[in-house]
Enzyme design. Sequence first.
Site, PDB file in Angstrom:
ATOM      1  N   ASP A 209      74.243  20.698  65.670  1.00 19.31           N
ATOM      2  CA  ASP A 209      73.806  19.543  65.619  1.00 19.31           C
ATOM      3  C   ASP A 209      74.074  18.935  67.044  1.00 19.31           C
ATOM      4  O   ASP A 209      74.865  19.482  67.883  1.00 19.31           O
ATOM      5  CB  ASP A 209      74.796  18.814  64.464  1.00 19.31           C
ATOM      6  N   LEU A 210      73.230  18.041  67.157  1.00 21.77           N
ATOM      7  CA  LEU A 210      73.422  17.507  68.734  1.00 21.77           C
ATOM      8  C   LEU A 210      74.524  16.379  68.766  1.00 21.77           C
ATOM      9  O   LEU A 210      75.398  16.175  69.482  1.00 21.77           O
ATOM     10  CB  LEU A 210      71.952  17.012  69.389  1.00 21.77           C
ATOM     11  N   ASP A 211      74.040  15.117  68.141  1.00 20.71           N
ATOM     12  CA  ASP A 211      74.928  13.810  67.985  1.00 20.71           C
ATOM     13  C   ASP A 211      76.199  13.960  67.685  1.00 20.71           C
ATOM     14  O   ASP A 211      76.235  14.273  66.193  1.00 20.71           O
ATOM     15  CB  ASP A 211      73.947  12.757  67.237  1.00 20.71           C
TER      16      ASP A 211
ATOM     17  N   THR B  47      77.020  10.354  71.021  1.00 24.00           N
ATOM     18  CA  THR B  47      75.867   9.463  71.012  1.00 24.00           C
ATOM     19  C   THR B  47      75.932   8.166  70.130  1.00 24.00           C
ATOM     20  O   THR B  47      75.540   7.423  70.046  1.00 24.00           O
ATOM     21  CB  THR B  47      74.540   9.764  71.116  1.00 24.00           C
TER      22      THR B  47
ATOM     23  N   LYS C 154      76.036   8.441  60.580  1.00 26.36           N
ATOM     24  CA  LYS C 154      76.090   9.847  61.072  1.00 26.36           C
ATOM     25  C   LYS C 154      75.198  10.766  60.337  1.00 26.36           C
ATOM     26  O   LYS C 154      75.573  11.197  59.108  1.00 26.36           O
ATOM     27  CB  LYS C 154      77.551  10.273  61.110  1.00 26.36           C
TER      28      LYS C 154
ATOM     29  N   SER D 298      68.769  18.936  65.007  1.00 26.24           N
ATOM     30  CA  SER D 298      69.374  17.556  64.817  1.00 26.24           C
ATOM     31  C   SER D 298      68.273  16.676  64.090  1.00 26.24           C
ATOM     32  O   SER D 298      67.074  16.874  64.112  1.00 26.24           O
ATOM     33  CB  SER D 298      69.416  17.164  66.398  1.00 26.24           C
ATOM     34  N   ALA D 299      68.679  15.385  63.407  1.00 25.80           N
ATOM     35  CA  ALA D 299      67.762  14.823  62.862  1.00 25.80           C
ATOM     36  C   ALA D 299      67.286  13.633  63.927  1.00 25.80           C
ATOM     37  O   ALA D 299      66.190  13.129  63.484  1.00 25.80           O
ATOM     38  CB  ALA D 299      68.611  13.965  62.025  1.00 25.80           C
TER      39      ALA D 299
ATOM     40  N   LYS E 234      68.640  15.822  56.505  1.00 31.48           N
ATOM     41  CA  LYS E 234      69.434  16.270  55.984  1.00 31.48           C
ATOM     42  C   LYS E 234      70.085  15.077  54.748  1.00 31.48           C
ATOM     43  O   LYS E 234      69.801  13.982  54.877  1.00 31.48           O
ATOM     44  CB  LYS E 234      70.777  16.366  57.026  1.00 31.48           C
TER      45      LYS E 234
ATOM     46  N   GLU F 180      78.469  21.378  62.758  1.00 34.16           N
ATOM     47  CA  GLU F 180      78.077  19.807  62.238  1.00 34.16           C
ATOM     48  C   GLU F 180      79.217  18.886  62.401  1.00 34.16           C
ATOM     49  O   GLU F 180      80.469  19.272  61.678  1.00 34.16           O
ATOM     50  CB  GLU F 180      77.498  20.187  60.965  1.00 34.16           C
ATOM     51  N   ASP F 181      78.933  17.594  62.556  1.00 37.63           N
ATOM     52  CA  ASP F 181      80.012  16.638  62.437  1.00 37.63           C
ATOM     53  C   ASP F 181      79.621  15.660  61.324  1.00 37.63           C
ATOM     54  O   ASP F 181      80.584  14.880  61.073  1.00 37.63           O
ATOM     55  CB  ASP F 181      80.002  15.848  63.817  1.00 37.63           C
TER      56      ASP F 181
END
Length: 221
Positions: free
Chosen positions: A9-11, A17, A45, A114-115, A145, A169-170
């Site tokens: 996942d990115l953020d 971010t 999130k 990522s979303a 997601k 994933e966070d």
Amino acid sequence: MQTSACIFDLDGVIVDTARFHFMAWKKLTDQLGIHFTEEDNERLKGVSRMASLEIILGIGNIKPDDCRKLEYAKLKNDWYIDYINKMTPDEILPGSLDFIYELRNANIRVAIGSASKNTPLILARVGILELFDAVADGNIISSAKPDPEVFLKAAEMVGIKPSDCVVFEDAIAGVKAALNAGMVCIGVGSSEVLTEAHYIIPGLKEMNLIKLRTIEKDIRS
Ligand code: BG6
Ligand code: MG
């Protein structure tokens, strides 16, 4: 069975971010007279832009028409882009790059799942667009997601079957998406929040290839 691909996942996993999302949503909520807190921001999130807006409008009990909603989402995104346009490589979260290079050297595919529709812009701003074998993001998926689509797409793009992928994933919705995809999921963040993940680390600084091998052996045996 060894991991053949890691999907990030990115953020919140590679870059922080969430504070820029908060600042941009806060500008909108201030204009709309909605009381929006950092605690509320936690609920956004991993959630898509329009779904985030719905949550915020729910907090304020405001029911605009669809046209107005698109206007609000655009306003927020324009402010958000102003913030991310100022990002630099220094904002890559500690340990991320070392771990990704280690994976690449071990011939493990690395992908983004990522979303965010701003994924290409963020990756370019922090200078890591070329680092990934595939980027699956909000621009190419139709179900957000916890639907597994974004992770299944990433696996398909790198040519690895889902059961040989590990997701980092966070967000709760993201952990659910990874599990729905039939992948191993390592939660990045708090063990009180990411209860469904197979294993939890505070950040990628805590991860390396040997640890990954040990974790996956435990989970897959
Ligand atoms: C996720 C974030 O990665 O992307 C969410 O965790 C955000 O907070 C979502 O709403 C969509 O992002 P964007 O950049 O397309 O508005
Ligand atoms: Mg995230």
